[in-house]
Design a protein around this motif. Structure first.
Motif, PDB file in Angstrom:
ATOM      1  N   GLY A 126      47.845  30.920  24.625  1.00  0.00           N
ATOM      2  CA  GLY A 126      48.126  32.207  23.735  1.00  0.00           C
ATOM      3  C   GLY A 126      48.571  31.155  22.502  1.00  0.00           C
ATOM      4  N   ALA A 127      47.526  29.767  22.167  1.00  0.00           N
ATOM      5  CA  ALA A 127      47.462  29.396  21.014  1.00  0.00           C
ATOM      6  C   ALA A 127      46.127  30.362  20.216  1.00  0.00           C
ATOM      7  CB  ALA A 127      47.424  27.768  20.933  1.00  0.00           C
ATOM      8  N   CYS A 128      45.364  30.169  20.792  1.00  0.00           N
ATOM      9  CA  CYS A 128      44.192  30.940  20.097  1.00  0.00           C
ATOM     10  C   CYS A 128      45.023  32.093  19.131  1.00  0.00           C
ATOM     11  CB  CYS A 128      43.180  31.127  20.847  1.00  0.00           C
ATOM     12  SG  CYS A 128      43.637  32.197  22.616  1.00  0.00           S
ATOM     13  N   ALA A 129      45.425  32.968  20.144  1.00  0.00           N
ATOM     14  CA  ALA A 129      45.102  34.329  19.387  1.00  0.00           C
ATOM     15  C   ALA A 129      46.874  33.929  18.552  1.00  0.00           C
ATOM     16  CB  ALA A 129      46.101  35.434  20.404  1.00  0.00           C
ATOM     17  N   ALA A 130      47.810  33.773  18.789  1.00  0.00           N
ATOM     18  CA  ALA A 130      48.676  33.223  17.220  1.00  0.00           C
ATOM     19  C   ALA A 130      48.611  32.224  16.754  1.00  0.00           C
ATOM     20  CB  ALA A 130      49.840  31.927  18.333  1.00  0.00           C
ATOM     21  N   ALA A 131      47.208  31.633  16.776  1.00  0.00           N
ATOM     22  CA  ALA A 131      46.327  31.107  15.095  1.00  0.00           C
ATOM     23  C   ALA A 131      45.909  31.798  14.877  1.00  0.00           C
ATOM     24  CB  ALA A 131      45.416  29.875  15.576  1.00  0.00           C
ATOM     25  N   CYS A 132      44.869  32.588  15.273  1.00  0.00           N
ATOM     26  CA  CYS A 132      43.983  33.637  14.711  1.00  0.00           C
ATOM     27  C   CYS A 132      44.647  34.290  13.661  1.00  0.00           C
ATOM     28  CB  CYS A 132      43.393  34.870  15.207  1.00  0.00           C
ATOM     29  SG  CYS A 132      42.407  36.011  14.819  1.00  0.00           S
ATOM     30  N   LYS A 133      44.285  34.813  12.392  1.00  0.00           N
ATOM     31  CA  LYS A 133      45.257  35.487  11.388  1.00  0.00           C
ATOM     32  C   LYS A 133      44.825  37.382  11.965  1.00  0.00           C
ATOM     33  CE  LYS A 133      41.304  36.301   8.135  1.00  0.00           C
ATOM     34  NZ  LYS A 133      41.426  37.625   7.759  1.00  0.00           N
ATOM     35  N   ASN A 134      43.466  37.308  12.849  1.00  0.00           N
ATOM     36  CA  ASN A 134      43.385  38.372  13.245  1.00  0.00           C
ATOM     37  C   ASN A 134      44.109  39.081  14.625  1.00  0.00           C
ATOM     38  OD1 ASN A 134      41.908  38.529  10.997  1.00  0.00           O
ATOM     39  ND2 ASN A 134      39.509  37.402  12.289  1.00  0.00           N
ATOM     40  N   GLY A 135      44.284  37.812  14.859  1.00  0.00           N
ATOM     41  CA  GLY A 135      45.288  38.245  16.234  1.00  0.00           C
ATOM     42  C   GLY A 135      44.473  38.304  17.652  1.00  0.00           C
ATOM     43  N   SER A 136      43.327  37.187  17.977  1.00  0.00           N
ATOM     44  CA  SER A 136      42.503  38.499  18.353  1.00  0.00           C
ATOM     45  C   SER A 136      42.545  36.858  19.793  1.00  0.00           C
ATOM     46  CB  SER A 136      41.010  38.183  17.406  1.00  0.00           C
ATOM     47  OG  SER A 136      39.888  37.904  18.961  1.00  0.00           O
ATOM     48  N   ALA A 137      41.708  37.935  20.474  1.00  0.00           N
ATOM     49  CA  ALA A 137      41.906  37.393  21.669  1.00  0.00           C
ATOM     50  C   ALA A 137      40.657  36.489  22.573  1.00  0.00           C
ATOM     51  CB  ALA A 137      42.855  37.693  22.774  1.00  0.00           C
ATOM     52  N   MET A 138      40.149  36.422  21.463  1.00  0.00           N
ATOM     53  CA  MET A 138      38.364  35.794  22.200  1.00  0.00           C
ATOM     54  C   MET A 138      38.050  34.965  22.600  1.00  0.00           C
ATOM     55  SD  MET A 138      35.587  38.662  22.148  1.00  0.00           S
ATOM     56  CE  MET A 138      34.051  38.141  20.479  1.00  0.00           C
ATOM     57  N   LEU A 139      39.008  33.958  22.189  1.00  0.00           N
ATOM     58  CA  LEU A 139      38.451  32.841  23.121  1.00  0.00           C
ATOM     59  C   LEU A 139      38.827  32.369  23.893  1.00  0.00           C
ATOM     60  CD1 LEU A 139      37.164  29.413  21.358  1.00  0.00           C
ATOM     61  CD2 LEU A 139      39.321  29.070  21.661  1.00  0.00           C
ATOM     62  N   PHE A 140      40.217  32.914  24.312  1.00  0.00           N
ATOM     63  CA  PHE A 140      40.650  33.114  25.511  1.00  0.00           C
ATOM     64  C   PHE A 140      39.292  33.635  26.552  1.00  0.00           C
ATOM     65  CE2 PHE A 140      43.125  35.616  28.927  1.00  0.00           C
ATOM     66  CZ  PHE A 140      43.540  34.445  29.640  1.00  0.00           C
ATOM     67  N   VAL A 141      39.087  35.176  26.406  1.00  0.00           N
ATOM     68  CA  VAL A 141      38.222  35.589  27.184  1.00  0.00           C
ATOM     69  C   VAL A 141      37.026  35.248  26.707  1.00  0.00           C
ATOM     70  CG1 VAL A 141      36.978  38.033  26.971  1.00  0.00           C
ATOM     71  CG2 VAL A 141      39.133  37.906  26.241  1.00  0.00           C
ATOM     72  N   ALA A 142      35.675  34.591  25.701  1.00  0.00           N
ATOM     73  CA  ALA A 142      35.018  33.666  26.200  1.00  0.00           C
ATOM     74  C   ALA A 142      34.939  32.950  26.773  1.00  0.00           C
ATOM     75  CB  ALA A 142      34.880  33.244  24.431  1.00  0.00           C
TER      76      ALA A 142
END
Lengths: 229, 730, 251
Positions: free
Chosen positions: C167-183
């Motif tokens: 979940g670090a990707c969504a946590a780091a994202c200023k947009n709260g996006s989970a794109m990297l995880f899904v991608a």
């Protein structure tokens, strides 16, 4: 409609409208460059793009793109702020490889939009608008764009202030595009492991290419204005 | 042989005499008489019987009014191949025959049957997914926040399969044979053969799921070699094979959760199994009591069968390569309900872990065994060099070549640094015990790549081991390219576990046990890259078949209400235990007691065990148990999220497991695989098996909270292989 | 060389999902720099338990950087100020004597705080359940070597697959996006022939679920990849976009 309801659809709309605006700016910049070589040539283009139906459709299209780009940007930002939740991080630190402009695109967008309004009032209002409506908005013939430009930017003191303001605007524009172009490419799926670095470079190159002609013209008039002082 | 039989018969006779006498007597004098009678009988039969008789009588003399229980206790029950449901016929046809003749459940009935699966590791997740695909309703539980986090994920090296893609002569039989031999002839032949048979299906299944195994340039699957085998049969996905296999199983599980066939309960911990008697009075597993770890609520769940894949109990030692939450509580719950705990003393110690660096240490990090392919293990030859290393005055690189003792190469010229895990671990301990340890605690040896760097170049070494070196540097803050790495053995895997029959059913009806939690396939020692194989074999290809043989009889059993008294009683017992723990309000934190237990385990039930040490260890464990139940402090509330309570509940069981390990280790008077009794070694210090006495699975049956467990034996007859002594010298 | 340091730890304390959270500062003396960050928190908790106070609740399990359970936002970075590691692999030698270390939970609407530093990342599981798999049942699959896969493709799929779902990707994202995880998951399976068959449906289903769960919209800032403990590449996001757009245009 997936272009509105899905996050990638929204990204795609941002990317597409942004990319189209980049092409418009490229054209606009090249057109401006004519001012440096020949005012006649510039005025010829102005005439060509005056009240003709295709110019009007083009202008409306651009206005629409700006509107879409702006509205989507706003909408996305509102959604994204909500997605962060209610509590904010108490400490944030710069993340390696994350550019400042990428995290501040909306702010940059607002600055650009503000200047667009100023720019429209300064020039477009007196040129295409006057020609279309027949209202007299300026002192020159609406088709004599070069005269308006020259008047605006070479007027003592105010002309130089405008030049500097426009130059600042181009810096903001460059920052916006430096992230925007690459981001648009990624959003449209035009990126991969091998091209990652290249896309970043392309983005910077395109941003520079867009801003360069405008800057040249602004500097040209700044020089001219100072010489006339 | 005849002599031995005589002794045995005489001892039996003696036991009968005692039994008779003890039953007759109520007075102390008369008991003494019995002792005399036994002593007289024993005179004829020699020392062994005397000892046995005395052992039988001793407790009686103190408590003369008691029943004749001890005498009966000595009659060890035997589990026959029939009890273990091993199919008849030639080895290679057993599994096929079984499948051809087993009972199945038709699709309409599958929908009416519920199965609880505990754990979402390789075994649990693959079983839950496969059962759901077949049509059963599955309730799956895990203690982590997501099924993807089970500790199978941390396995690095690879997974074995008898594909023979490398054309190096591998076959199902060879994989079977290597596993039996590697397990030091303490595993059940039929199970191991089945494991080798289905190993190939596992690779096919995982590839179909999208597991990105390493490939060669031609696009086909790559293999690497691993300890204990002469062929390359290990499939791998970088250094993250366990992760990729688990994510494969997790994706299959996710698919079934999405379809609603699996109901997933994350952050739930099973606290008891509920048994309900059928119309014949036979108790069957019918559900569980679980605690919602977020709310602290105790909940009840019904199912027609319960499958437990809860992993191993290595964390009994506090420091191990297991994850922090890995525990043996599910195993203990099964054990308390009558499931046998088999071979608890078989624990594997992995030689290449990063040494302990302080008292605050929470776990030990494993580095892949593959390091031993190019690294050379050594300690200084001179004790004074070791002393200076321990004092931090010099570094490993300062010691000249001629003063280094490459002890594995010295002792085992044929295998050198590539001897099996147990051998390498013991050799390191031996050096450190003699004072040659190389770090500040004196508990580390060097793993040196300087020669490999010279031979292959730094780039090649970096390419092969770069990520491991980086991990080492992050943890230890020392550059392994410049200074030899330090390693030390650590508890890694437990071969022992809940006894299961060929169908993976425990001695409790309707209760199944899979993966590391059961005892089945690795004997006394597990080969590298075999744990993943076994977990997935059980979950994908064995249990989903064998459980139907049980469930086919259960189709008439309706879903039961969790309001039944059996559920209420089980819940109350759990609640009482929690209340008791919370009420202690002592002075010690859970971890401090767990660390104390870990030290005792390591010192007395660790790599080198002795009868004396084990007895001492049992005493110390009993003292720790007392300390725990009188002096532990648990903050917070029972009915809310409470990590300390979770840990305390697990520790209560670790203490019991620790004791059981010691009891088993004490009884097993031989050295085999992961169990090394110092009394039983060759003059060269190698493990010495006692096949005539201990070629059996030692199963322990629970007899009550404060009474000694009962030993039940499952003899291991090797029909298809010949027992040999493991030899890694030449 | 590792030393002993004195530090202050400023930790987010929140009694429950709905409770108002706040920072609490604790002093820790004589912490060995060789200790891992989580071991430092253990020491803090032992101290709190000794004082009969409620210890800090946080997620952790394998402590070797692979399970993805640990999830602390340390001094403005998910998993702390070191690159390509999880919190459990962060060591105290990254901090100086006298330093105040701020520890926060992941902050994202889709990851509500359960208690203190523990958050609920069930949303990631739900995304996976929507399509993060190849639809094959156990048994009845072709031989593993039936379909050769070029090594570079397999390697790229492996790199995408190394995501640990922390979940670090969504946590780091200023947009709260989970794109990297899904991608990462869409990429892994789209690259391999086994997953290619369902690639379009998978991309659509997973993105739809991601949007539904309240994650934000990706603006390609790259913060996710920069903070990813497994260095999952941003290029995966481009592939996801490609897969998704292709699927939508085909419809």
């Amino acid at each position: 409609m997936w272009l509105k309801d899905s996050s990638i659809g929204r990204k795609f709309v941002m990317a597409l409208s942004g990319a189209a605006l980049v092409f418009f700016l490229l054209f606009h910049g090249c057109m401006n460059l004519a001012l440096v070589f020949s005012e006649e040539a510039y005025n010829a283009i102005c005439r060509f793009l005056g009240a003709n139906w295709y110019a009007v459709i083009g202008s409306l299209g651009i206005a629409f793109l700006v509107l879409v780009h702006f509205c989507y940007g706003l909408y996305l930002t509102v959604m994204n702020r909500a997605a962060r939740g209610n509590d904010r991080y108490a400490v944030t630190d710069k993340k390696k490889g994350v550019t400042w402009e990428s995290e501040n695109m909306l702010v940059l967008g607002f600055v650009i939009l503000g200047f667009i309004c100023l720019h429209l009032y300064n020039l477009w209002y007196k040129m295409q608008f006057a020609e279309l409506t027949g209202i007299e908005t300026g002192v020159f013939d609406p088709q004599n764009g070069a005269a308006y430009v020259k008047a605006l930017f070479t007027e003592p003191i105010w002309g130089q202030v405008y030049c500097v303001l426009y130059l600042l605007w181009f810096v903001v524009l460059w920052l916006h595009l430096n992230h925007g172009v690459g981001s648009a490419m990624t959003s449209m799926g035009l990126n991969n492991l091998k091209w990652q670095k290249r896309v970043e470079v392309i983005s910077t190159v395109v941003a520079t290419l867009v801003v360069l002609p405008f800057t040249v013209v602004a500097l040209y008039y700044l020089g001219m204005g100072i010489a006339m002082l | 042989m005849a002599k031995k039989e005589d002794i045995l018969n005489a001892a039996k006779k003696a036991a009968e005499v005692i039994k008779e006498k003890v039953e007759q007597v109520a007075e102390r004098e008369e008991v003494k008489e019995a002792v005399e009678a036994v002593a007289a009988a024993a005179k004829k039969t020699g020392k062994a019987a005397v000892a046995a008789a005395e052992e039988l009588i001793a407790p009686k003399a103190e408590a003369p009014k008691a029943e004749a229980k001890p005498a009966a206790k000595k009659e060890t029950k035997i589990i026959t191949p029939a009890d273990a449901k091993i199919p008849a016929g030639p080895l290679e046809l057993k599994w096929t025959n079984y499948k051809n003749h087993q009972k199945l459940v038709n699709p309409a009935n599958k929908r009416r049957l519920d199965v609880i699966v505990i754990g979402t590791g390789l075994a649990g997740a693959s079983a839950a997914a496969s059962l759901a695909e077949m049509g059963f309703n599955v309730l799956n539980f895990c203690i982590q926040d997501s099924p993807r986090r089970a500790h199978s994920i941390a396995a690095q090296g690879g997974i074995n399969a008898a594909k023979n893609y490398q054309n190096d002569g591998d076959s199902v039989y060879r994989l079977f044979y290597d596993t039996i031999k590697g397990g030091d002839y303490r595993a059940r032949e039929a199970n191991v053969y089945r494991l080798a048979e289905v190993s190939n299906n596992i690779i096919d299944q995982c590839v179909a799921q999208g597991v990105p195994f390493a490939r060669e340039y031609g696009g086909l699957l790559d293999n690497r070699s691993f300890g204990g085998a002469q062929v390359s049969r290990t499939f791998y996905a970088k250094g993250q094979t366990g992760q990729q296999l688990l994510l494969g199983a997790y994706s299959a599980l996710s698919r079934q959760i999405g379809k609603g066939k699996v109901k997933m309960y994350t952050r739930y911990e099973m606290l008891d199994i509920v048994l309900i008697a059928d119309e014949n009075g036979e108790k069957r597993a019918r559900g569980i009591i679980a605690r919602n770890l977020v709310t602290g609520r105790i909940e009840r769940f019904f199912a027609h069968a319960v499958v437990v894949g809860s992993g191993g109990y290595g964390n009994t030692f506090f420091l191990s390569t297991n994850a922090m939450a890995s525990n043996g509580s599910a195993a203990m719950q099964m054990y308390r309900h009558g499931a046998y705990f088999a071979n608890p003393c078989y624990a594997q110690i992995h030689p290449t872990c990063i040494p302990k660096h302080g008292d605050f240490q929470s776990k030990l990090t494993l580095m892949s065994e593959s390091l031993r392919n190019d690294g050379r293990i050594w300690v200084p030859k001179k004790l004074e060099d070791a002393k200076r290393l321990q004092a931090g005055e010099i570094k490993g690189r300062d010691i000249p070549e001629e003063d280094r003792d490459y002890y594995l190469e010295r002792r085992y010229p044929a295998f050198g640094n590539l001897v099996p895990r147990d051998v390498a671990s013991r050799a390191a301990k031996e050096r450190c015990d003699k004072g040659y340890g190389v770090n500040n605690t004196g508990l580390a040896v060097f793993l040196d790549f300087s020669e490999a760097i010279q031979r292959l170049g730094k780039d090649v070494v970096a390419q092969k081991y770069g990520n491991l070196f980086q991990m080492y540097e992050k943890i230890v803050d020392e550059n392994p390219y410049e200074n030899p790495m330090m390693i030390f053995p650590a508890i890694h895997y437990t071969m022992g576990g809940i006894w299961v029959d060929y169908e993976l059913q425990t001695s409790v009806k309707g209760l199944f046990c899979i993966g590391e939690a059961n005892f089945s396939d690795h004997g006394a020692n597990r080969l590298g890259a075999s744990a993943l194989m076994q977990g997935l074999a059980d979950g994908y290809f064995v249990l989903p078949y064998t459980i139907q043989n049980y469930l086919s009889d259960q189709i008439g059993v309706p879903r039961m209400s969790t309001d039944l008294p059996e559920f209420a009683e089980a819940e109350k017992a759990v609640q009482d235990k929690i209340n008791k723990l919370m009420a202690i309000q002592g002075k010690r934190s859970v971890d401090s007691i767990h660390k104390e237990l870990g030290l005792v385990m390591w010192d007395f039930v660790g790599m080198g065990r002795t009868a004396e040490g084990l007895k001492e260890g049992i005493k110390k464990i009993d003292a720790i148990k007392k300390e725990f139940w009188t002096n532990v402090y648990i903050p917070g509330e029972a009915n809310s999220l409470n990590n300390e309570l979770e840990k305390a509940l697990r520790l209560a069981d670790f203490i019991e497991i620790g004791r059981l390990m010691a009891v088993d280790a004490l009884h097993r008077e031989e050295s085999c695989g992961g169990h090394f009794r110092e009394e039983y070694q060759t003059p060269e210090g190698e493990a010495l098996r006692q096949d005539d006495k201990f070629s059996y699975v030692g199963c322990w049956k629970y007899t009550g909270e404060d009474s000694e467990p009962e030993l039940i034996k499952e003899p291991l007859d090797y029909e298809f292989t010949e027992r040999k002594t493991r030899n890694y010298k030449n | 060389m590792d030393q002993y340091i004195d530090i202050k730890v400023r930790v987010w304390r929140q009694a429950g999902p709905k409770a108002q959270g706040h920072f609490e500062t604790y002093e820790l003396k004589h912490v060995f720099q060789g200790a891992s960050f989580l071991e430092m928190i253990d020491i803090l908790n032992e101290q709190l338990v000794a004082e009969h106070k409620d210890p800090v609740t946080y997620d952790h399990d394998c402590r070797e950087g692979i399970c993805g359970m640990c999830s602390m936002y340390v001094n403005g970075h998910p998993h702390g100020p070191d690159s390509a590691i999880t919190t459990c692999q962060l060591h105290m030698r990254k901090f100086k004597d006298g330093e105040t270390i701020t520890v926060e939970p992941w902050r994202s609407r889709a990851f509500p705080v359960i208690k203190d530093l523990m958050v609920d990342r069930g949303a990631y599981d739900k995304i996976m359940q929507a399509g993060g798999f190849v639809s094959v049942n156990t048994g009845g699959v072709p031989d593993a070597n039936a379909i050769p896969i070029p090594k570079p493709v397999a390697d790229e799929a492996m790199d995408a697959a190394s995501c640990i779902g922390c979940g670090a990707c969504a946590a780091a994202c200023k947009n709260g996006s989970a794109m990297l995880f899904v991608a990462a998951k869409v990429s892994q399976l789209a690259l391999l022939p086994q997953g290619k068959i369902e690639a379009a449906a998978r991309a659509k289903a997973m993105v739809a679920k991601m949007d539904e769960l309240g994650f934000g919209n990706c603006t390609n800032t790259g913060a996710c990849a920069a903070e990813c403990p497994k260095s999952v590449s941003l290029a995966n996001i481009a592939r996801l976009n490609r897969e998704f757009l292709a699927a939508k245009f085909k419809d």
